[in-house]
Design an enzyme around this catalytic site. Structure first.
Site, PDB file in Angstrom:
ATOM      1  CB  CYS A  97     -15.882  23.223  34.567  1.00 20.76           C
ATOM      2  SG  CYS A  97     -14.656  23.770  35.761  1.00 20.76           S
ATOM      3  CB  CYS A  98     -18.502  22.572  29.700  1.00 22.49           C
ATOM      4  SG  CYS A  98     -17.463  22.985  28.294  1.00 22.49           S
TER       5      CYS A  98
END
Length: 162
Positions: A64-65
């Protein structure tokens, strides 16, 4: 199932992801902002989670980002990883089914709790297709990895000889 999870930020969506995976009975290996003292830069933590998959320490990973794009790019640089950025259940289903994706990339900005659950439901319900064309495409991607790894090895060897 062992699943590596990385996030470059300690955001509610990332914490929800870890909680949801554990609730579904998965063993979670945390990276980045989800593990105290770990490198939380998106490239580093996404690589760490992807390497867990490539090295057999995890069956799958979720990276995730903020947009999910950087996490996906970094994970896909690890040989043997097929990361897919998914913002909905239909994309998650197709990524697993047709691309035999082994790393799910998510946007911390776009992924709400209901959407996260739908994506995870689709991701875990889908099985990689056994259709000849789909397997040929996945094999082609594997050959691209092999060519890239071979050319990188030649480049390192030629630089070492200088």
């Amino acid at each position: 199932m062992r699943i590596s999870v990385s996030s470059d930020m300690d955001e509610p969506a990332a914490r929800l992801l870890v909680a949801e995976l554990r609730k579904r009975g998965h063993e979670v290996r945390a990276h980045g902002a989800l593990r105290p003292g770990a490198d939380a830069q998106w490239a580093a933590c996404s690589e760490a989670a992807a390497r867990d998959v490539a090295e057999g320490l995890a069956e799958q990973a979720v990276v995730c980002c903020w947009t999910g794009t950087g996490a996906s790019i970094a994970a896909n640089k690890v040989s043997g990883v097929r990361a897919a950025l998914c913002t909905d259940a239909a994309t998650a289903d197709g990524a697993r089914r047709w691309n035999d994706a082994n790393v799910l990339a998510l946007s911390l900005r776009l992924t709400s709790e209901p959407v996260l659950k739908e994506i995870l439901d689709a991701w875990f319900a889908a099985e990689p297709s056994q259709e000849v064309e789909d397997r040929q495409n996945v094999a082609h991607v594997g050959r691209l990895d092999a060519v890239r790894n071979d050319s990188q090895g030649r480049t390192r060897r030629s630089r070492a000889g200088r």
